[in-house]
Structures are given as structure tokens and as C-alpha cells.
Write an enzyme that holds these catalytic residues in place. Structure first.
Site, PDB file in Angstrom:
ATOM      1  N   GLU A 113       0.821  -1.210   0.000  1.00 44.77           N
ATOM      2  CA  GLU A 113       0.000   0.000   0.000  1.00 44.77           C
ATOM      3  C   GLU A 113       0.858   1.264   0.000  1.00 44.77           C
ATOM      4  O   GLU A 113       0.551   2.239  -0.706  1.00 44.77           O
ATOM      5  CB  GLU A 113      -0.927   0.027   1.221  1.00 44.77           C
ATOM      6  CG  GLU A 113      -1.896  -1.149   1.297  1.00 44.77           C
ATOM      7  CD  GLU A 113      -1.380  -2.270   2.175  1.00 44.77           C
ATOM      8  OE1 GLU A 113      -2.166  -2.827   2.944  1.00 44.77           O
ATOM      9  OE2 GLU A 113      -0.166  -2.583   2.075  1.00 44.77           O
TER      10      GLU A 113
ATOM     11  N   CYS B  56      -2.948  -3.014   7.288  1.00 43.33           N
ATOM     12  CA  CYS B  56      -2.653  -3.227   8.703  1.00 43.33           C
ATOM     13  C   CYS B  56      -2.954  -1.978   9.523  1.00 43.33           C
ATOM     14  O   CYS B  56      -2.918  -0.851   9.035  1.00 43.33           O
ATOM     15  CB  CYS B  56      -1.195  -3.648   8.884  1.00 43.33           C
ATOM     16  SG  CYS B  56       0.001  -2.370   8.454  1.00 43.33           S
TER      17      CYS B  56
ATOM     18  N   CYS C 252      -0.506   0.861   7.878  1.00 45.45           N
ATOM     19  CA  CYS C 252      -0.859   1.254   6.516  1.00 45.45           C
ATOM     20  C   CYS C 252      -2.194   1.988   6.477  1.00 45.45           C
ATOM     21  O   CYS C 252      -2.396   2.877   5.643  1.00 45.45           O
ATOM     22  CB  CYS C 252      -0.919   0.020   5.616  1.00 45.45           C
ATOM     23  SG  CYS C 252       0.693  -0.691   5.226  1.00 45.45           S
TER      24      CYS C 252
ATOM     25  N   TRP D 221      11.160 -42.654 -14.518  1.00 47.42           N
ATOM     26  CA  TRP D 221      10.348 -41.742 -13.721  1.00 47.42           C
ATOM     27  C   TRP D 221       8.896 -42.221 -13.694  1.00 47.42           C
ATOM     28  O   TRP D 221       8.394 -42.736 -14.678  1.00 47.42           O
ATOM     29  CB  TRP D 221      10.398 -40.340 -14.299  1.00 47.42           C
ATOM     30  CG  TRP D 221      11.758 -39.713 -14.241  1.00 47.42           C
ATOM     31  CD1 TRP D 221      12.639 -39.564 -15.260  1.00 47.42           C
ATOM     32  CD2 TRP D 221      12.371 -39.148 -13.085  1.00 47.42           C
ATOM     33  NE1 TRP D 221      13.776 -38.937 -14.819  1.00 47.42           N
ATOM     34  CE2 TRP D 221      13.636 -38.669 -13.482  1.00 47.42           C
ATOM     35  CE3 TRP D 221      11.993 -38.996 -11.754  1.00 47.42           C
ATOM     36  CZ2 TRP D 221      14.521 -38.045 -12.609  1.00 47.42           C
ATOM     37  CZ3 TRP D 221      12.873 -38.378 -10.878  1.00 47.42           C
ATOM     38  CH2 TRP D 221      14.112 -37.915 -11.301  1.00 47.42           C
TER      39      TRP D 221
ATOM     40  N   THR E 240      15.437 -41.752   1.712  1.00 47.85           N
ATOM     41  CA  THR E 240      15.328 -41.178   0.379  1.00 47.85           C
ATOM     42  C   THR E 240      16.686 -40.693  -0.113  1.00 47.85           C
ATOM     43  O   THR E 240      17.028 -40.847  -1.290  1.00 47.85           O
ATOM     44  CB  THR E 240      14.310 -40.015   0.383  1.00 47.85           C
ATOM     45  OG1 THR E 240      13.018 -40.534   0.683  1.00 47.85           O
ATOM     46  CG2 THR E 240      14.264 -39.302  -0.952  1.00 47.85           C
TER      47      THR E 240
ATOM     48  N   ASP F  27      18.146 -42.359  -3.386  1.00 41.29           N
ATOM     49  CA  ASP F  27      17.997 -41.540  -4.587  1.00 41.29           C
ATOM     50  C   ASP F  27      19.100 -40.528  -4.828  1.00 41.29           C
ATOM     51  O   ASP F  27      19.274 -40.065  -5.948  1.00 41.29           O
ATOM     52  CB  ASP F  27      16.676 -40.761  -4.537  1.00 41.29           C
ATOM     53  CG  ASP F  27      15.495 -41.645  -4.219  1.00 41.29           C
ATOM     54  OD1 ASP F  27      15.559 -42.847  -4.532  1.00 41.29           O
ATOM     55  OD2 ASP F  27      14.518 -41.129  -3.646  1.00 41.29           O
TER      56      ASP F  27
ATOM     57  N   GLU G 244       8.415 -34.446   0.979  1.00 34.92           N
ATOM     58  CA  GLU G 244       8.567 -35.215  -0.255  1.00 34.92           C
ATOM     59  C   GLU G 244       8.943 -36.678   0.009  1.00 34.92           C
ATOM     60  O   GLU G 244       9.521 -37.338  -0.829  1.00 34.92           O
ATOM     61  CB  GLU G 244       9.597 -34.547  -1.168  1.00 34.92           C
ATOM     62  CG  GLU G 244       9.116 -33.246  -1.779  1.00 34.92           C
ATOM     63  CD  GLU G 244       9.816 -32.887  -3.067  1.00 34.92           C
ATOM     64  OE1 GLU G 244      10.500 -33.755  -3.642  1.00 34.92           O
ATOM     65  OE2 GLU G 244       9.685 -31.731  -3.494  1.00 34.92           O
TER      66      GLU G 244
END
Length: 449
Positions: free
Chosen positions: A118, A141, A150, A249, A275, A279, A374
Site C-alpha cells: 500500500e 494493517c 498502513c 520416472w 530417500t 535416490d 517429499e
């Protein structure tokens, strides 16, 4: 509910807003027909906030509701430019439209830039802000933080009307900015494009209200729920695509590219050490977009088995955090000498592994507002069982592995009764080439505390 959409590259793409800007072409009519039930007025499963909503008010302005939406979409576009640059603050964009209906100023908040959207828009508008309309995706705010309120600056500039998508999600300050503006004689309206605005700032809403990150569980799997073939078939059994020499994949390139957008929209990514061993992933944000701080790579490693030769270790630049249950001092020093941060966290109930809720609280103290899990299968199961998951983003490829040796989406004790199962609500479907994804919520980031 929305239909199934095809993913397209788009510079305005916003994964936090349900990807609405990037999916424009309906596909798979059969699936779309399954989702033709009446769209609810609010996101399904989302409870009303305890703070009353400041709903849209009809105004005697020459600007129509359609024009209001147009300028608010412009504010939302500006706000999305802050993804990756504002956390733990919200993404906010602002547009000043002068008395003639022309854009006089714009602003987009970034954390390092300090100034709120703003203020930037008002500075650009200058004297044209007097008698103008301010469009902003979040309530201005009314409190003192790193900057002044603001709302006071808007009043001082002579703005006559404020149109916002939504109120501040923090209960202690919600609608107070609106109230201050109204007391000063400004016309105030909110509630337009509210759902889009809420989706954009759901990490901020969760973090500011509970001081823990919004946690998204992401996985890619076959139609029968397998994330990889049997370990003997691939040297990468738990990867997003199990990218081994024979496994290949799971998902397509376009789906994997979208994963980078999800990573960019999050402050941290978390996997189990299994993982890493299987991987050897980098776990980095490769979206090519700017971000304020590196993606924090969090590895749950009960007994510090993280290989020193792994790519995560070799590329560590104070952006890798290893959370363990038992820290052997020599091994801990070896990792720390490589620039790895090692912390011991409380043990969970029964299994000797780090407590998931404790991990969420610890990340909250580090101002991590959003976390992307993940996997692999063990971490997925532990996260679901602990109840820390807020939403899921699950990719599916049109493949079937079958067999008992393939790696399932989640392992562990699971839920004993169907009535206890994790219930995903407010589901959206997305299309990525031949793949599709299910996005949904286990818990409402804006729900009751």
C-alpha cells in the site's frame, strides 16, 4: 468444484492459489462430469473464522463490480510476484485507481524491501491518491510492526475508498484496519475474490495463527498407489519418479517441472534419510525464480546415517538441517564440518524416530512458514499418523505397477478404521500432460484455533 485442467507454462502461475492462473483448458470430460455438483459458497470443509468477515458492500461508485474485480485481480497478480520473497510475511499487492479510473500507482511487498504494498502504491500515485480507490488483496494493517500502520497512511493520503479481497487472518488484528478506515470516513468493501486471496496466503495464515508451518505432503505415484517398483528393480526406489536405470520416472517431465513451482512456494522441504540413501537427490528449488532465502533442506535421520558423499552434503551452504534422535558426537562433527546443521529433537512415541509435531514446532521457531514433505513412504506415513499434514498434492501417472514388492505411498501402522482415515476435503484436480494431480486439505489453515 473445478473441472480437470491442463497445465501450461504461465508467468503468473501461482501454486498456492490452486494453480488457477495456469490451467485454462478443460480436458477429460468424463472426469469433469463427475465434478458438476453445485459449487459451495466457501471452500468445502472450511469452518468460519471466529472473527466476523467484513463482507462486500455495494457502493455508489461509478466503478462496477466487474471493474472492482479487474483491479483486484491486478492486485493479486502483483501479490503473486512476492511468492518466495515475502515469507514469513504475507504476499500483498496494491493498486491505486484515481478519480478518472486510471491506475495511478502499484506496489508489491517483499520482506527485504520492508515497505508494504500500500505504501509503495501511494508513493507512486503521489497527489493522485487523493479521492482515489485503493485495491489490495489483504486488509491494510492497523498496527505498528517494522513499519507504521498502513491504514493511517491510506487515510492521510486522502483515499476515499478501499476494496480488499479479505480481512487479516490474525485474530487479534482482524477487521481493525477496516474499522479504522471507516471511522475516518472511507468507504470500505471486502470479500471479492476472497477464496483466491486466501489460497495465496494460507502459509501466512497458518504460521501467524499457530506459529507452525503450513505442511503440504507431496508424492508421485501410479494409479495403484505405488511410488516406485521393488527396490531390486531400481537403484532409486523412493524418488518422485524412481529415476533408476530400469525403473524410470513415474510422472512426466511437465509434472516434475511443476514440482519445482511447489518447492519455490515453500520455505523448506523435508525427506527421510532413506530417500537420500536411495535416490541421492539435490532437494533444491530449480524453478529459476528469485527467493529471499535458500530453500531449507530438512532431513529426518534418526541415527545420522546421512552419507558424506551425498549430493545434499556436497552442496550444503548452511541450508541443510539434519534432525536426529540419537547424535553420535563424532558423526555429528563430521557433518557439521561439511556445513550441515545437526539438531537432536525429541523421540516420537514407540518407534524411536524424531517426533513429527516437535519438528513442526522447531521449524516454526525458525520462521519457516511452509514445509513441503517429499517422502519417502516411511516419512509420509509418520506425517499422516502424527496429524501434522495440512494439505496434500498427489501426482498420479497412468501406470499400474501391481505386485506386493512395489513401494507404497505410505508405510507404518496407518489407520485401523475407515472412520479414522485422513479425510481430504476441498479437492481440486489438475492436469499435467498425461498425468493428473489431486490437491486437497486435511485441515483448514484459516480454521478455529
Amino acid at each position: 468444484m473445478r473441472g480437470l485442467y491442463r497445465y501450461q507454462a504461465d508467468t503468473s502461475f501461482d501454486p498456492l492459489a490452486g494453480l488457477s492462473a495456469a490451467f485454462a483448458q478443460p480436458t477429460l470430460p468424463a472426469l469433469k462430469n463427475l465434478m458438476t455438483s453445485k459449487k459451495p459458497s466457501k471452500r468445502e470443509g472450511r469452518k468460519e473464522s471466529r472473527t466476523p468477515s467484513a463482507s462486500f458492500e455495494e457502493q455508489p461508485s461509478h466503478l462496477s463490480r466487474e471493474q472492482d474485480e479487474t483491479f483486484l485481480r491486478q492486485a493479486l497478480r502483483l501479490a503473486r510476484e512476492g511468492v518466495g520473497l515475502t515469507s514469513p510475511n504475507p504476499c500483498v499487492g496494491a493498486v491505486i485507481v484515481d478519480a478518472s479510473g486510471k491506475v495511478a500507482g502499484e506496489g508489491c511487498h517483499t520482506f527485504d524491501g520492508v515497505k508494504h504494498a500500500e505504501i509503495l502504491a501511494l508513493e507512486q500515485a503521489g497527489t493522485k491518491a487523493r479521492g482515489a480507490v485503493l485495491y489490495v488483496n489483504l486488509e491494510p494493517c492497523s498496527h505498528q510492526g517494522r513499519t507504521g500502520p498502513c491504514a493511517d497512511a491510506v487515510i492521510a493520503a486522502g483515499v476515499r475508498r478501499v476494496v480488499a479481497c479479505m480481512q487479516d487472518p490474525k485474530p487479534l488484528v482482524a477487521v481493525k484496519g477496516f474499522e479504522r478506515l471507516r471511522k475516518a470516513g472511507l468507504s470500505v468493501a471486502s470479500g471479492i475474490l476472497e477464496e483466491e486471496a486466501k489460497a495465496l496466503n494460507e502459509p501466512f495464515a497458518k504460521y501467524i495463527r499457530q506459529r507452525t508451518p503450513l505442511i503440504t505432503l507431496k508424492a508421485a505415484m501410479t494409479l495403484d498407489g505405488k511410488i516406485a517398483p521393488p527396490p531390486s528393480e531400481s537403484h532409486r526406489p523412493t524418488a518422485l519418479g524412481g529415476g533408476g536405470t530400469t525403473g524410470g520416472w513415474v510422472t512426466s517431465e511437465v509434472a516434475r517441472a511443476h514440482v519445482q513451482e511447489l518447492r519455490h512456494a515453500n520455505d523448506a522441504i523435508m525427506v527421510g534419510v532413506g530417500t537420500i540413501i536411495a535416490d541421492d537427490p539435490l532437494l533444491t528449488d530449480r524453478s529459476g525464480r528469485a527467493r529471499r532465502r535458500p530453500l531449507l533442506r530438512v532431513i529426518v535421520d534418526s541415527r545420522l546415517r546421512l552419507p558424506l558423499e551425498s549430493r545434499v552434503v556436497k552442496t550444503a551452504k548452511e541450508d541443510v538441517l539434519v534432525l536426529c534422535s540419537f547424535a553420535e558426537e563424532k558423526r555429528k562433527r563430521e557433518l557439521q564440518n561439511q556445513g550441515i546443521r545437526v539438531e537432536q529433537v525429541p523421540v516420537g512415541v514407540g518407534d524411536g524416530r524424531p517426533d513429527m509435531k516437535g519438528i513442526a514446532r522447531r521449524l516454526g521457531t525458525m520462521e519457516i512458514a511452509s514445509l513441503l514433505i517429499e517422502g519417502g513412504a516411511m516419512i509420509n506415513g509418520a506425517a499422516l499418523a502424527s496429524g501434522i499434514v495440512d494439505k496434500v498434492f498427489l501426482y498420479y501417472a497412468p501406470k499400474i505397477l501391481a505386485g506386493t514388492g512395489s513401494v507404497p505411498f505410505a508405510t507404518g501402522t496407518g489407520f485401523e478404521r475407515m472412520s479414522d482415515a485422513a479425510h481430504v476435503k476441498a479437492i481440486k484436480l489438475h492436469r499435467f500432460g498425461e498425468d493428473f494431480a489431486v490437491e486437497g486439505y486435511l485441515r483448514d489453515p484459516y480454521g478455529d484455533l
